[in-house]
Write an enzyme that holds these catalytic residues in place. Structure first.
Site, short mmCIF file in Angstrom:
data_model
loop_
_atom_site.label_atom_id
_atom_site.label_comp_id
_atom_site.label_asym_id
_atom_site.label_seq_id
_atom_site.Cartn_x
_atom_site.Cartn_y
_atom_site.Cartn_z
N SER A 42 42.94 -13.33 25.93
CA SER A 42 43.06 -13.38 24.48
C SER A 42 42.78 -14.82 24.00
CB SER A 42 44.44 -12.86 24.06
OG SER A 42 44.53 -12.71 22.66
N ARG B 6 53.77 -9.42 12.44
CA ARG B 6 53.73 -9.07 13.85
C ARG B 6 53.47 -7.58 14.03
NH1 ARG B 6 52.81 -10.83 19.08
NH2 ARG B 6 54.11 -9.68 20.54
N ASP C 184 39.15 -2.34 22.73
CA ASP C 184 39.73 -3.50 22.05
C ASP C 184 39.27 -3.52 20.59
OD1 ASP C 184 40.47 -6.08 21.16
OD2 ASP C 184 40.08 -6.97 23.12
N HIS D 271 43.36 -4.29 23.14
CA HIS D 271 43.43 -5.74 23.34
C HIS D 271 44.56 -6.13 24.29
CE1 HIS D 271 42.45 -9.86 22.32
NE2 HIS D 271 43.73 -10.12 22.15
N ASP D 272 45.61 -5.35 24.33
CA ASP D 272 46.77 -5.66 25.18
C ASP D 272 46.61 -5.19 26.63
OD1 ASP D 272 48.35 -7.17 23.54
OD2 ASP D 272 49.85 -5.62 23.14
#
Lengths: 344, 344
Positions: free
Chosen positions: B146, B207, B288, B318-319
């Site tokens: 990332s 978040r 992603d 993405h994680d």
């Protein structure tokens, strides 16, 4: 059906069009009005409601009901009487008030006065109430996009005998958990903004977040630069001017309570598709970030009538119905070929 | 390179490991410290900075620098000395402090005290400053995920002679306009929250919005129900408990200013890939939502050294680097096969 039979029908503008604002233009068969009814809302009990409607086109023409997203209004197509562009003006070539009678409503809750959970089934019943008042027994077609497609599916399930065919664009029988989460966070942003004196700030931000879900990375990649500038000591991305403008335009015309309740209504939406016995065309967009194509497959699986599924490819994602004018027109022409006056 | 040569190097803990907190456990070659330097930041001019670092593993082992997302810390892998789980603990089988020396830093700006635009190039220079102090001339590998991959690319471009190979996971040479817009709106949510006395509200919401971008509709569809309940007169979606918990955990450990400046740093990131002459493995994830695979293709196009591109498929989007333990371990083993001690 939870509609209470016309307890009150206050319809000052329900007589033929010349009663309202007559015009010599050929497309002037336009009228607007309000229907006052008392309703058992699915989640909020009995309420007195006023439903705004608009009809354009000859009173004896085949009737097509048109419904858009949560921010759409009863004004879908311009007329001599109501001359400003409608929200689906681009489709006037197919939804032609020379040959069709186009009817639409303002969503229950759109004026912000109904601060309770609103179901898509309530909207379908509101439409049925308007049709009662207009003495329209049967719709030739219900064409719904986004939230309007959800309401169309509810109408088909609840009032199917009054509908010959449904066209459901970018909306299915249920919402996806990811899309629901995205909307839930938008509502939390509105709520955060409401802690201020000026609630437009949060509403603008929520609209901007919604725009990301309506559009796609492909569109943003083609439209905006990758360069990021520094202004006033803060990074500013290429898309921010555009998003700010989207938010500012939205808060000028939309109320925070209306937004909260109609956004929520999308998430409360669920239809038992086995109750639908109306021929249905489903249009899905492969790039739609809110409505996965898999959900369109699941939608048509249990409908007990002819179904047609069309999958568009569009960089505009969920907003394709507002942006892909030619592709949508072609699909509408194909779907409505049997409706009098629509040239195939 | 804009690093000003060690104007001040306050390094109380820089001597061999036994100076610090000795332990008899075999993996105890762990140390932490701070490097104080004066730096020309790319966008904010000369600043006095303190860079926290951690090293675990034998001081004479091959050195692998590890860097994660903006919320990662210098504590990547647990040791006897620093026994709490590191942010990349799942990869201890490959990043094994029995055979490798793992070095990491706390990002510049992570403590919230640096309220200016921070560039990924600044982070790369900060890493070089730490390596100077630790007398590490050359890294066997820089493994970044990332934001850490972006910083790794900057390090390869700016300090390539000190690096034998780069592994860049889910990060490329530039950010995508759609991802930048998403982050810009998260920052605006934090700013909206800062208008309140309690800035954790906005930070929590930001978040939660970020979590949607880190994960995927596929994961949410598999994980959460489509049913939406009504609680306290409001719709509540299945994912809201999860997202609330993500937000609450985040605000306990993260500062709003740090979030704003590190989020912004992602958007300011841009590397001229033709300056990279280091063998590079690029790992992209097809799902992603922040890093399109096309950008991974564009990344490897102009690197002037051997490149390997691996495309993972993961519902974690993405994680994936935090969730697909086995697949990431296999990729790391393959990439690091020539680094002493890593079994292929």
């Amino acid at each position: 059906m939870s509609l209470v039979d016309s307890v009150s029908q206050h319809i000052p503008q329900i007589l033929p069009p010349f009663v309202f604002e007559p015009s010599l233009l050929p497309d002037s068969g336009a009228m607007r009005g309000c229907v006052d009814v008392t309703f058992d809302l699915r989640h909020a009990g009995r309420r007195d409601l006023s439903i705004g409607w608009e009809s354009v086109g000859p009173i004896d023409a085949p009737v097509v009901f048109v419904a858009g997203g949560i921010s759409a209004t009863r004004h879908a197509i311009a007329s001599a009487t109501f001359a400003d562009a409608g929200w689906w003006q681009a489709q006037v070539g197919v939804l032609d008030p020379q040959h069709l009678r186009i009817v639409a409503i303002d969503w229950l809750g759109a004026d912000g006065s109904l601060d309770v959970p609103i179901d898509s089934a309530d909207q379908a019943d509101a439409i049925a109430a308007v049709l009662n008042v207009l003495a329209i027994d049967t719709l030739e077609a219900f064409v719904g996009c986004s939230y309007g497609a959800m309401v169309g599916l509810q109408f088909a399930a609840r009032h199917g005998t009054r509908l010959r065919q449904l066209v459901a664009i970018s909306g299915t029988h249920r919402t996806h958990p990811y899309a629901s989460a995205w909307r839930a966070l938008q509502r939390k942003v509105v709520a955060l903004g409401q802690l201020q004196c000026d609630e437009t700030h949060g509403l603008s931000l929520a609209r901007q977040l919604a725009m990301l879900s309506y559009r796609t990375p492909e569109e943003f990649g083609a439209r905006f630069d990758t360069e990021v500038s520094i202004e006033g000591g803060r990074a500013r991305c290429a898309a921010e001017d555009y998003l700010d403008a989207c938010g500012a335009r939205f808060v000028e015309r939309f109320d925070a309570t209306a937004y909260l309740r109609l956004s929520e209504s999308i998430d409360l939406h669920r239809v038992d598709t086995s109750q639908i016995r109306v021929p249905t065309t489903v249009v899905a967009v492969a790039q739609d970030q809110l409505i996965p194509v898999d959900d369109a497959y699941a939608l048509i699986e249990h409908i007990r009538a002819d179904t047609t599924l069309r999958v568009l490819h569009s960089r505009y994602g969920h907003d394709a119905f507002l942006k892909e004018h030619d592709a949508i027109a072609a699909l509408l022409r194909e779907a409505l070929v049997d409706v009098c006056g629509v040239a195939a």
